[in-house]
Design an enzyme around this catalytic site. Sequence first.
Site, PDB file in Angstrom:
ATOM      1  N   LYS A  10      11.350 -20.493   8.231  1.00  0.00           N
ATOM      2  CA  LYS A  10      10.917 -20.031   6.867  1.00  0.00           C
ATOM      3  C   LYS A  10      11.300 -18.714   5.911  1.00  0.00           C
ATOM      4  CE  LYS A  10       8.839 -23.186   7.181  1.00  0.00           C
ATOM      5  NZ  LYS A  10       9.279 -24.662   7.153  1.00  0.00           N
TER       6      LYS A  10
ATOM      7  N   HIS B 233      18.977 -20.964  14.066  1.00  0.00           N
ATOM      8  CA  HIS B 233      17.767 -20.112  14.192  1.00  0.00           C
ATOM      9  C   HIS B 233      17.951 -19.328  15.315  1.00  0.00           C
ATOM     10  CE1 HIS B 233      15.700 -21.896  10.764  1.00  0.00           C
ATOM     11  NE2 HIS B 233      15.296 -22.926  11.271  1.00  0.00           N
TER      12      HIS B 233
ATOM     13  N   SER C 219       4.172 -19.039   5.716  1.00  0.00           N
ATOM     14  CA  SER C 219       4.720 -20.268   5.646  1.00  0.00           C
ATOM     15  C   SER C 219       5.097 -21.159   6.909  1.00  0.00           C
ATOM     16  CB  SER C 219       6.320 -20.027   4.939  1.00  0.00           C
ATOM     17  OG  SER C 219       7.021 -21.268   4.766  1.00  0.00           O
TER      18      SER C 219
HETATM   19  S1  PPS Z   1      12.787 -24.025   7.943  1.00  0.00           S
HETATM   20  O1  PPS Z   1      11.839 -25.198   8.367  1.00  0.00           O
HETATM   21  O2  PPS Z   1      13.132 -22.800   8.814  1.00  0.00           O
HETATM   22  O3  PPS Z   1      14.069 -24.640   7.774  1.00  0.00           O
HETATM   23  O4  PPS Z   1      12.296 -23.495   6.705  1.00  0.00           O
HETATM   24  P1  PPS Z   1      13.094 -22.776   5.544  1.00  0.00           P
HETATM   25  O5  PPS Z   1      13.846 -23.721   4.702  1.00  0.00           O
HETATM   26  O6  PPS Z   1      13.622 -21.514   6.256  1.00  0.00           O
HETATM   27  O7  PPS Z   1      11.896 -22.163   4.551  1.00  0.00           O
HETATM   28  C1  PPS Z   1      10.938 -22.879   4.041  1.00  0.00           C
HETATM   29  C2  PPS Z   1      10.464 -22.113   2.756  1.00  0.00           C
HETATM   30  O8  PPS Z   1      11.328 -21.911   1.972  1.00  0.00           O
HETATM   31  C3  PPS Z   1      10.776 -22.448   0.593  1.00  0.00           C
HETATM   32  N1  PPS Z   1      11.798 -22.747  -0.381  1.00  0.00           N
HETATM   33  C4  PPS Z   1      12.093 -22.508  -1.681  1.00  0.00           C
HETATM   34  N2  PPS Z   1      11.590 -21.441  -2.251  1.00  0.00           N
HETATM   35  C5  PPS Z   1      12.083 -21.018  -3.562  1.00  0.00           C
HETATM   36  N3  PPS Z   1      12.794 -21.826  -4.107  1.00  0.00           N
HETATM   37  C6  PPS Z   1      13.544 -22.967  -3.567  1.00  0.00           C
HETATM   38  N4  PPS Z   1      14.446 -23.455  -4.458  1.00  0.00           N
HETATM   39  C7  PPS Z   1      13.147 -23.222  -2.262  1.00  0.00           C
HETATM   40  N5  PPS Z   1      13.518 -23.999  -1.406  1.00  0.00           N
HETATM   41  C8  PPS Z   1      12.543 -23.573  -0.119  1.00  0.00           C
HETATM   42  C9  PPS Z   1       9.693 -23.505   0.891  1.00  0.00           C
HETATM   43  O9  PPS Z   1       8.972 -23.711  -0.171  1.00  0.00           O
HETATM   44  C10 PPS Z   1       9.203 -22.625   2.019  1.00  0.00           C
HETATM   45  O10 PPS Z   1       8.263 -21.717   1.786  1.00  0.00           O
HETATM   46  P2  PPS Z   1       6.652 -21.532   1.512  1.00  0.00           P
HETATM   47  O11 PPS Z   1       6.345 -20.154   1.180  1.00  0.00           O
HETATM   48  O12 PPS Z   1       6.042 -22.286   2.714  1.00  0.00           O
HETATM   49  O13 PPS Z   1       6.672 -22.529   0.155  1.00  0.00           O
END
Ligand code: PPS
Length: 288
Positions: free
Chosen positions: A45, A100, A130
Amino acid sequence: MDRMEVTETFDGIVLPGHLHTAESLRFARSFQFRDTDVLIATYPKSGTTWMQEILTLVYSQGNLQPAQTIPNWARAPWLEHTYFKEMLREADGPRLITTHLPCQALAPALRKSKAKVIYMARNPKDVMVSFYHFHKLAKFLPDPGSFDDFLMRFLDGKVQYGSWFDHVKGWLSRQKELELFYITYEDLHQDLGRSVARLAAWLGCPLQEEALRVILQHCSFSSMRENVMVNYTLIPREIMDHSQGRFMRKGTVGDWRDHFTPLQNMLFHRLYRENMQDSSLRFHWTMD
Ligand code: PPS
């Protein structure tokens, strides 16, 4: 359902059995990296999917085809996942790999190569929020329980994937021994253009102005939210119950403010200070 209730323990960390087996974890630990490999390392996340999308487009020089036709887990597969071997692209150029896992598990294998590592971190308060919401949707993770319970387990390092503190400190304390580029979710939020240009330069893959423009447009939250190759809507409901929320949930900085009570915030702050006091690392986020 496939090993949905099973957990694997790896170096004291509990991981979902749906995605990991003892064999897949053993394979990850002894993986032979190539000098040209690029590894995205994150605690869950922290913006993993965002970074996968950016790197895909940096290497395609803004050509949208791979980002629009291949799911992120096939373009930049997780090293520790059971399907890794079949997904890994045996191309000559850079192979994008995601993990991870904690640094101590991979550092010995990484040190044998000049593989590049991009470590992406995010304010742990937003990570926790998240992660909590993600637990409701991901059927391979346990029920998170109440927000307060989950927060306590997160601070205690007792959630799946282990302690956020150990993960971040483990990777960043080895910055000098590895070819490691450190960037945060907050950096990307603050100035996506500058962050992408810095990354591309570090990777030795500079971008033309038009390619950068396309990447910024395509990697916006609104655009990625609609891209089925990254928003996880391709994953069946038994594995991710999309009625419980969206993977691309809010994509903001500071969402913890809408979740934490003053007491939870105080406790988080205290434990953050205690856990980070042995570290001289500087972070690009505000905890207040
Ligand atoms: S995972 O399951 O570990 O692969 O998740 P991960 O991709 O690390 O994290 C998911 C969060 O990243 C946000 N996200 C973004 N935020 C802003 N801009 C872009 N383009 C973007 N892409 C992914 C996603 O919404 C999750 O955060 P939260 O706070 O839950 O919205």
